[in-house]
Design a protein around this motif. Structure first.
Motif, PDB file in Angstrom:
ATOM      1  N   GLN A   1      37.567  41.318  37.406  1.00 55.72           N
ATOM      2  CA  GLN A   1      37.762  40.701  36.091  1.00 55.72           C
ATOM      3  C   GLN A   1      38.193  41.736  35.063  1.00 55.72           C
ATOM      4  OE1 GLN A   1      37.804  37.569  35.414  1.00 55.72           O
ATOM      5  NE2 GLN A   1      38.139  37.806  33.209  1.00 55.72           N
TER       6      GLN A   1
ATOM      7  N   ASN B   1      41.607  41.421  32.958  1.00 56.05           N
ATOM      8  CA  ASN B   1      41.670  41.405  31.492  1.00 56.05           C
ATOM      9  C   ASN B   1      42.638  42.461  30.980  1.00 56.05           C
ATOM     10  OD1 ASN B   1      39.839  39.329  31.432  1.00 56.05           O
ATOM     11  ND2 ASN B   1      38.071  40.639  31.036  1.00 56.05           N
TER      12      ASN B   1
ATOM     13  N   CYS C   1      36.212  32.481  36.482  1.00 53.65           N
ATOM     14  CA  CYS C   1      37.401  33.112  37.086  1.00 53.65           C
ATOM     15  C   CYS C   1      38.340  33.716  36.071  1.00 53.65           C
ATOM     16  CB  CYS C   1      38.157  32.093  37.934  1.00 53.65           C
ATOM     17  SG  CYS C   1      38.945  30.776  36.990  1.00 53.65           S
ATOM     18  N   GLY C   2      38.058  33.600  34.772  1.00 53.16           N
ATOM     19  CA  GLY C   2      38.871  34.280  33.782  1.00 53.16           C
ATOM     20  C   GLY C   2      40.012  33.464  33.228  1.00 53.16           C
TER      21      GLY C   2
ATOM     22  N   ARG D   1      43.695  31.609  41.141  1.00 53.65           N
ATOM     23  CA  ARG D   1      42.300  31.266  40.934  1.00 53.65           C
ATOM     24  C   ARG D   1      42.058  29.889  41.572  1.00 53.65           C
ATOM     25  NH1 ARG D   1      41.834  36.010  40.221  1.00 53.65           N
ATOM     26  NH2 ARG D   1      41.309  37.023  38.241  1.00 53.65           N
TER      27      ARG D   1
ATOM     28  N   ASN E   1      33.487  41.072  41.707  1.00 53.91           N
ATOM     29  CA  ASN E   1      34.189  40.205  40.772  1.00 53.91           C
ATOM     30  C   ASN E   1      34.177  40.787  39.356  1.00 53.91           C
ATOM     31  OD1 ASN E   1      35.098  37.315  41.849  1.00 53.91           O
ATOM     32  ND2 ASN E   1      33.323  37.996  43.034  1.00 53.91           N
TER      33      ASN E   1
END
Length: 1782
Positions: free
Chosen positions: A471, A475, A690-691, A665, A467
């Protein structure tokens, strides 16, 4: 991440009272509060009021940015996209998700490029095929958020950009990752179905139940948790159809095979197999329930609520079969799985020393394990409890302790399951592979989300490491998209600082990182978890992402991007090594089952037995020096689990970086798995992990709010001044000037190329300004309206006051007037009363005087009357006395004269009697008798003529008498009127006498009338009786005729026994007679045809019907049809006689006599027929003349009496004829008796029959000939009698019918005459003309019926002529060869004569070799434009005429070939033009018309009711084409469905834009803030938008084409009903899936658009099609959007109105309802619950959306054509010259 980092500071603008903010809360994370007073600079706290009215003094620290977050306006709450929020921060995101999830039940929400999916823990009806079709082809921002929208976006970008795509689905266990990935794959399988018949999309979907069975298990967080990661690549070809797929798996949780926590289960496949253990094919597995096995009973509960393991197992087996796994392999797989269960239940017994253990040889589970895997029981029993140690010098076997044996057994079970898992995945990939070249692919990544538990081990470490990598990729992608957007809009780019987790990734995977140190420790011979933990402390203690727990020396903490996670190092080394003993693997390799052996044999097994790949680094397993060849592959075996996972993860990241990613997500709302229950703490934790919040922070750091210039202008033009709008028309410049005046800080917004970019909070500020503007305008409107209402109220009161005053004054005036009127009335009453009293006294005196005078005068009159009466009586007595005396004297004288006359006459009579007796004995009497018989007919004719003359004379006299009677009646009426005028002057006695005389005459007239009626009734009864007698005599004559015919037949049978020579002679003679008769028939046929032509010419002769003077010619014309009918009847009798003669093979001596008899009979009948017809014509003429002369009521009885007299005369003539026949029959019988007696034949004949020339000598031979002649005469007379009897009966019936018709006609004329008398002279003339026209029309119809009857007889004769022609040909073929040429010439001549007589019969002939050319010209290459201006459906008519000719020639092969070729040709044309509406409608109309023709001309009476006589001639004679009618009906259905598909394809792109988006009513709809998704990359610039006029134009085109092609009106109605249903379904489905469309203005827009469509239907006369009824759900949805939604009454009104909408649809629309401004309220949750409670009794379907692909069943009603085949003209443009008209 600090959630306050993106806060919109309140210091940038003044914060007023009632401003709402968010403050932290330990329970709900964030709570809403409201300022109770204005905030001022320098204040250290805020006065807040919470939602429960609690007052709170909230401290703030402006320097450290410790200020509360601002809350968004209510209009922005519930947005589809979180980036559309003006204030972007954590509480706004959390609140928006909560409102959507709990109040609107929306589980999907956009957050920029991320789709946030919240698990509802409940099945929702939003994943059906109808929803897939609704999202297919739509832009991502146009519809509500959905997993299908993300899948459609990926599919469209792949097709447009030709770049591979990826959908990354992540989330923690129980969040719904697997379900989301499954639905995404289902979408691709539906939208991009395979172009071939491989059904690869079904195989892709079939892989899901298999992988769920072997890779999913129940956990405490999820009942169907994926315990492995997978990446599925779905391959597409150049047309973007699925051609294959490939699956990669990551990090299977093998430890679950041997251990499960409480309330968890092993993998589903174990329980499914136990549930199916009772099946016969699984008896050998020796399985029982899951509770009996150690590996499946760890978790305690072995079942899942609502899950049937046996049913799921059946689905798994079906999926394996679909993917091509053979049944034998399936059984082997199930054996391996069952063996794992048995292995886990093997009972291991420890020895006393504790260092060794054993297994009982009788252990049932071990036996089953070895049997199922096909291995040696003894070897496995030994090596489970022992292991081999290899040193440099020797190898020896060592026992193991109980714990070591259990660990080894568990390791073996995990290894077996892992190898089986890999084998199944490999075979699934083989089944999904394809030989076609892959053009692009879409990858779906279903991988575990960030996990943190109380005890985190090696599996959680790998999951969180993955993860971290994902991530980082996320990003960078979000940052890249933001940068591209700014550059595209030419906005100055400033570097945005975003969280970079590369240091954390380096901590894990860099050199000497956590994984590197773990691998190094695994290589150390005596490495332990504690040593590895100490190395981590020493190496990474200074790292900012690594920490050491205070209370533990075996754990370590990693600071991930989402949270801090503490990992326990125990078990890391063992799981990283994944050790399995080599001896156990070697036993499995030696299995007798190939599949088991293949599981454990790889390509590197060329070298003898080695240890497993992951156990080579163990200190207890070494390789002896005597086997140096094994060192080379050992390098490969040193790869640890961590190393393999890192390598595969890097490959995955390379794949994802090479594709365009799309993110889903998944959020778990609560840990209790409660449906629609939201836990804010758990949700915020996952949002941070989860961003999603990182995406919000990146967006908020720049310009998150973005508006197009057009939308901004429409939304905020209320803030603009009139002069700004008038100065320029450029919306861009207007927006710039307005923003510069409204927002003073230029950094708060930027102007892009097509959009305006705003900082966070600026849209909320603009919304506040807009709301203030509206509020000011509202106040102004309210002020004005209130003032207007008060003025209206004042005016109403003033008007009421004036009205009251007016009425009061009027009342007083009326009361005064009433008093004056009463006073005047009293005076008038007094005057009138006094006058009345005086008048009554005068009248009393006058009446007494008059009475006295009247009595006096009466007495005088009576006296004079008595005197006159006495004198009159005396005179009468004298008159009668004198008359009696004179009569008595006359009678005496007359009696004497009579006595004298009688005596004289008696004397003369005696003398005459003597003379007559003498004369009767002489021969002259008989001679005169015969002469009298010959003259009877002439006398009768003369008698009829005399009677006619008498009838005319009598009728003239009767008319004169009638006129005289009328004159007398008129005279009497005049006298009566004169008497009435002179009533007072004349004496009353004379009046009484006149009245008495009139009554007497009236009674006399009535008595005469009754006498006439009695006479009429009596004669009518006699006539009926006479008719009955004649019928009886007719029956007797028929019986006699039958007797004679039987005698003739018996004679013919007796003669049939003659010799063959005589038979041949008779046959030849008969042949010659047949030829002569045939020639006569041909001649008669030509004469009949000529007469028919003459009749037709006479019928078409103009002018003779319109002239009343031509009545006689008209009547004479009516003779011809009767004569022709009689002659036709005679011809038919002759033909019947010919047939009877052909049946008789023998001929007797009397055949010549019979022929003569028949000819005489025919001549006599013709003569009698002509006479009777002449009489009938004279009778008709007389009746017509009488009808024209007399229009009064007395004409009807005269006409009836005339007919009755004629009938009586005919009966008398018949009686005379019968008497003559009886006389002749008596004479003949006497002569026959004398002949039989044989005594003095010749003298007796001469004596008893006084023939002419009886005095001459007659020979015996002459007497015999005379006798034969008499016999012939007898037969002739009998035949004449029978014919006359039949004719008489016919004439009687005809006359009776004419009498009835005449009576009816006279009644009608009488009524008409009475009506005419009431009209004016001009109207009488016009009425007479109309009556004459109607009469002529009726006569014309009668003539037409006669002509049709003649045509039928003509056809019958032609048919008989053909039959006899064929018989003659057969007979002539048997004759000698010498005469063949002559006979052939005669036949040819006859055929030629017939061919000349024929016209075009509506048949087309073609040769067999021209069939392909016919189909090509008429079907394949035909264009509808070629037949413009011709008869609609012309090809169908031409094809039927060709079929009819094939039927006429009885060629079944030709019919079959033509119909089959036609149907195949039509299918080929439709396949070629499968998108051409005009061509499809053209062949639909032609196919239906051909079907109707086959029905109309099939000969079935049910289809011939509307046919004309001419059309009935065109029916098929030989073939029944019912089966082909069914084939054509099926073809018509296919064409209809293709037509609807083409029309829907043309209409569907227009519907949403025209019905929902286009502003039909300008200025009605408003624009709301939109988020990132309105900038969908799948949207094309300048995309076409449609208006309602475009749909109407398209509908007009459809209607014009269908009508021009001649399609049946019933089918046209069904077409538009289907199209309107599709418009309804697509519009309603989009309405149900678009939150922005559910508003009041959209409802108004919809109602206007629907009314326009209804108006179009009425204009095209299509309102009967039921199309409006199909739009009822959409109409009700539009009304629902406009209805009030507050009170209980509103709920009841909605429930009663929305009957066509289901409960789910009503609730969905109410949930989606979105106000366009803050003055409109949202629909409350309580109101929606009220609606649901009232609608719970409804039995609605569970489907939310309408099925837009639904098609109503089409009906093809029978529609016969009025055209006849012979009237069809074939144009030259079709190039069908090879067709011949027949």
């Amino acid at each position: 991440m600090d959630p306050r980092g993106s806060n919109s500071s309140m210091l940038h603008c003044k914060t007023w009272q009632y401003t709402r903010v968010w403050i932290p809360d330990p329970d709900e994370v964030w709570r809403s509060a409201e300022l109770t007073k204005d905030y001022k600079d320098g204040d250290e706290s805020l006065q807040l009021r919470l939602e429960d009215d609690t007052i709170l003094d909230y401290p703030i620290d402006v320097q450290n940015n410790q200020v509360p977050f601002l809350r968004n306006p209510d209009i922005l709450v519930g947005e589809n996209d979180l980036t559309a929020l003006s204030h972007l921060h954590e509480p706004a995101v959390l609140h928006n998700l909560k409102v959507r999830f709990l109040e609107s039940n929306h589980i999907y929400t956009y957050c920029g490029i991320v789709l946030v999916a919240i698990n509802p823990y409940e099945q929702l009806p939003i994943y059906g095929q109808d929803v897939i079709y609704a999202y297919s082809g739509q832009n991502m921002g146009d519809m509500d958020p959905h997993i299908f929208a993300v899948a459609e976006e990926a599919y469209k970008q792949m097709a447009r950009d030709e770049k591979n795509q990826s959908i990354i689905v992540s989330g923690e266990s129980g969040a719904g990752k697997t379900v989301s990935a499954k639905y995404a794959m289902r979408y691709f399988a539906t939208v991009g179905g395979s172009a071939s018949d491989t059904n690869i999309e079904e195989k892709v979907l079939a892989s899901s139940p298999i992988m769920e069975a072997i890779g999913n298990a129940k956990t405490t967080r999820n009942d169907n948790s994926s315990r492995f990661g997978k990446y599925i690549e779905i391959g597409f070809d150049k047309k973007y159809h699925i051609i294959g797929a490939n699956m990669r798996t990551y990090l299977l949780e093998k430890s679950r095979v041997v251990f499960q926590a409480d309330d968890e289960r092993n993998y589903h496949i174990f329980y499914q197999l136990c549930a199916a253990a009772s099946l016969p094919e699984f008896k050998e597995l020796a399985l029982t329930c899951a509770e009996d096995f150690f590996y499946t009973a760890h978790g305690g509960n072995t079942t899942i609520e609502g899950v049937d393991d046996a049913e799921d197992f059946e689905k798994t087996r079906q999926a394996l079969t679909l993917l091509g796994v053979r049944e034998s392999h399936q059984i082997s797989i199930f054996k391996i799985i069952a063996s794992i269960l048995h292995l886990g239940s093997v009972e291991i017994q420890a020895e006393r020393d504790g260092d060794s253990c054993s297994i009982s040889p009788q252990d049932e589970h071990l036996s089953n394990f070895c049997r199922l895997l096909g291995i040696e029981h003894s070897q496995m029993e030994h090596w489970l409890c022992h292991r081999k140690l290899v040193t440099t010098s020797e190898t020896y076997v060592k026992t193991m302790s109980l714990q070591q044996v259990v660990n080894a057994r568990n390791a073996l079970a995990k290894h077996i399951y892992a190898q089986l898992f890999s084998w199944i995945v490999e075979h699934i990939n083989k089944a999904l592979q394809t030989s076609l070249k892959q053009h692009s692919f879409i990858g779906v990544l279903d991988i575990y989300g960030f996990e943190t538990f109380e005890i985190n081990s090696f599996e959680q470490f790998c999951i969180n490491y993955a993860n971290e990598k994902l991530q980082q990729q996320f990003n960078s992608h979000v940052f890249k998209l933001e940068q591209e957007e700014y550059m595209k809009e030419q906005i100055p780019w400033t570097l945005i600082d975003f969280y970079d987790n590369q240091p954390c990734i380096d901590l894990i995977e860099a050199k000497l990182g956590i994984l590197d140190l773990l691998d190094e420790e695994c290589k150390v011979p005596k490495g332990t978890d504690q040593n590895w933990a100490q190395k981590l402390y020493e190496r990474h203690s200074n790292s900012q992402h690594f920490q050491k727990p205070r209370m533990s020396n075996t754990a370590f903490i990693v600071i991930h991007f989402a949270d801090k996670v503490e990992y326990l190092s125990d078990g890391f080394l063992e799981k990283n090594r994944d050790t399995v003993y080599e001896e156990q693997i070697n036993i499995l390799k030696a299995s007798k089952f190939p599949l088991v052996a293949d599981l454990f044999r790889d390509d590197k097994d060329s070298v003898p037995a080695t240890n497993t790949a992951k156990s080579r680094s163990s200190s207890k397993i070494n390789v002896r020096s005597s086997r140096p060849l094994m060192k080379a592959p050992n390098k490969e075996h040193k790869k640890s689990v961590g190393y393999q996972f890192r390598t595969s993860l890097n490959l995955l990241m390379e794949t994802l970086n090479a594709t365009t990613p799309h993110y889903v997500r998944c959020i778990k709302p609560n840990d209790e798995k409660l449906p629609f229950h939201f836990d804010p703490k758990r949700a915020v934790q996952q949002l941070r992990a989860c961003g999603v919040l990182e995406t919000i922070r990146i967006s908020a750091a720049g310009y998150p709010s973005r508006w197009t210039y057009h939308d901004f202008f429409n939304r905020y033009r209320v803030l603009m001044k009139k002069r700004e709008l008038a100065n320029t028309t450029d919306k861009k410049n207007i927006c710039k000037s307005v923003l510069e005046s409204l927002i003073k800080d230029p950094d708060k917004f930027q102007f892009g190329r097509t959009k305006i970019f705003f900082r966070a909070g600026q849209v909320a500020y603009l919304e506040k300004l807009r709301a203030d503007k509206f509020r000011e305008a509202t106040i102004m409107i309210q002020k004005t309206v209130r003032g207007w209402l008060q003025r209206v109220k004042y005016r109403r009161l003033r008007a009421a006051t004036l009205t009251l005053q007016r009425f009061c004054r009027g009342y007083l005036a009326r009361r005064l007037t009433e008093h004056l009127r009463r006073t005047r009335a009293a005076i008038v009453f007094q005057k009138q009363y006094r006058m009345l009293k005086a008048r009554r006294a005068y009248c009393r005196v006058r009446r007494a005087a008059v009475i006295i005078q009247s009595y006096t005068r009466a007495m005088c009159v009576r006296r004079s009357y008595r005197q006159v009466l006495t004198e009159h009586k005396a005179t009468i007595i004298q008159k009668y006395a004198r008359g009696w005396m004179a009569r008595r004297h006359f009678q005496r004288q007359r009696d004497a004269a009579i006595v004298i006359q009688c005596a004289f006459r008696r004397l003369k009579a005696r003398q005459a009697l003597k003379a007559l007796k003498i004369e009767a004995r002489s021969a002259e009497h008989l001679k005169r008798l015969n002469v009298g018989m010959e003259n009877k007919v002439v006398q009768l004719q003369r008698k009829i003529d005399d009677q006619n003359k008498e009838f005319k004379t009598l009728s003239e006299q009767l008319s004169a008498v009638t006129s005289t009677h009328a004159m007398e009646v008129e005279k009497l009426k005049k006298e009566l009127a004169r008497y009435q005028q002179n009533q007072e002057a004349d004496p009353s006695l004379q009046l009484q006498e006149e009245v008495q005389s009139l009554r007497t005459e009236l009674q006399k007239a009535h008595s005469e009338r009754r006498v006439l009626e009695d006479t009429h009734n009596r004669e009518n009864g006699e006539l009926r009786k006479r008719v009955a007698d004649l019928e009886h005599e007719n029956a007797l004559l028929k019986d006699e005729k039958e007797h004679l015919n039987n005698q003739i037949l018996r004679q013919s049978k007796a003669e049939s026994s003659q010799s063959s020579v005589e038979e041949n002679l008779l046959i030849k003679k008969e042949l010659e007679e047949e030829r002569s008769r045939y020639q006569n028939l041909v001649k008669e046929y030509s004469q009949l045809e000529q007469r028919y032509e003459n009749l037709r010419d006479e019928q078409q002769t103009p002018g003779h019907r319109k002239n009343p003077s031509n009545q006689s010619s008209l009547e004479s014309d009516s003779n011809y049809p009767s004569i022709s009918t009689s002659e036709i009847g005679d011809t038919e009798d002759a033909l019947q006689q010919v047939e009877v003669e052909q049946q008789n093979n023998g001929l007797d001596v009397d055949q010549d006599a019979d022929i003569a008899y028949n000819s005489l009979k025919r001549q006599e009948l013709e003569s009698e027929n002509k006479k009777l017809k002449n009489d009938l014509n004279e009778l008709r003429k007389a009746v017509a003349d009488q009808a024209m002369q007399d229009n009064s009521t007395h004409s009807s009885p005269d006409s009836y009496s005339l007919l009755l007299n004629q009938l009586k005369l005919a009966n008398e003539e018949l009686e005379v004829r019968k008497e003559e026949v009886l006389i002749l029959r008596t004479q003949i019988m006497n002569a026959d008796q004398r002949r039989l007696s044989g005594k003095n034949m010749e003298p007796n004949i001469n004596a008893r029959t006084s023939w002419p020339n009886s005095e001459k000598h007659v020979d015996q031979e002459d007497a015999i000939e005379a006798y034969h002649g008499v016999c012939q005469t007898n037969r002739l007379l009998e035949a004449q009698l029978q014919a006359q009897n039949l004719k008489h009966e016919e004439e009687v019936e005809h006359l009776k019918a004419q009498v009835e018709a005449m009576k009816e006609e006279m009644d009608k004329q009488q009524q008409t005459f009475c009506q005419t008398l009431l009209l004016s002279p001009e109207a009488q003339v016009e009425f007479g003309v109309q009556q004459e026209i109607s009469r002529l029309t009726n006569e014309n119809l009668d003539f037409k019926e006669l002509v049709e009857k003649l045509e039928k007889n003509e056809k019958k004769l032609k048919k008989q002529l053909k039959i006899y022609m064929k018989k003659v040909q057969d007979l002539e073929a048997a004759q000698a060869l010498a005469q063949s040429d002559r006979r052939h010439h005669e036949l040819t001549r006859q055929v030629t004569v017939q061919r000349k007589e024929k016209d075009f019969q509506g048949m087309l002939e073609y040769h067999k070799e021209d069939e392909a050319l016919l189909i090509r010209n008429l079907v394949t290459d035909l264009k509808p434009q070629m037949l413009s201006g011709t008869v609609p459906c012309l090809p169908a008519y031409i094809l039927y005429m060709c079929i009819r000719h094939a039927d006429y020639t009885n060629d079944d092969l030709k019919v079959h070939s033509l119909l089959s070729s036609t149907i195949n040709g039509i299918k080929k044309v439709l396949k070629k033009h499968n998108e051409d509406f005009e061509m499809t409608s053209f062949w639909l109309s032609n196919t239906c018309r051909l079907l109707h023709c086959l029905k109309q001309y099939s000969g079935d009476e049910g289809f011939m009711t509307q046919n004309t006589a001419k059309q009935n001639e065109h029916c098929l004679k030989n073939f029944d084409l019912t089966e082909y009618r069914q084939v054509l009906s099926d073809l018509s259905i296919q064409i209809y469905q293709q037509l609807i598909k083409i029309a829907e394809g043309l209409l569907q792109p227009m519907i949403v834009s025209a019905m929902l988006e286009n502003e039909s009513i300008q200025g009605l709809s408003g624009v709301r803030p939109t988020g990132y998704r309105k900038r969908s990359s799948s949207m094309v610039d300048g995309e076409n938008s449609y208006c309602l006029e475009a749909i109407i134009r398209q509908m007009n085109f459809f209607h014009t084409v269908l009508c021009d092609q001649g399609l049946d009106p019933e089918i046209i109605l069904q077409v538009f009903k289907q199209l309107f249903y599709m418009i309804n379904a697509v519009t309603l489905n989009n309405l149900l899936l678009r939150k922005d469309a559910c508003s009041w203005s959209t409802g108004m827009q919809l109602r206007y658009n629907i009314s326009q469509l209804e108006e179009w239907l009425r204009g095209k006369n299509l309102q009967q099609s039921g199309a409006v009824q199909t739009m009822e759900p959409l109409i009700q949805a539009a009304q629902l959007l406009q209805l009030k939604k507050k009170t209980q009454e509103d709920a009841e009104a909605i429930c009663s109105l929305c009957t066509s909408l289901s409960t789910q649809q009503i609730v969905k629309i109410l949930n989606l309802y979105t106000p366009l401004n803050e003055f409109e309220e949202r629909v409350t949750v309580s109101f929606i619950r009220t609606i649901q409670a009232q609608l719970q009794e409804r039995s609605d379907p569970q489907q939310l959306l309408l099925d837009s692909k639904h098609m109503f069943p089409v009906l093809f009603p029978f529609n016969p054509s009025a055209l006849t085949m012979d009237s069809i003209h074939i144009p030259a443009c079709l190039n069908l010259e090879f067709l011949n008209e027949v």
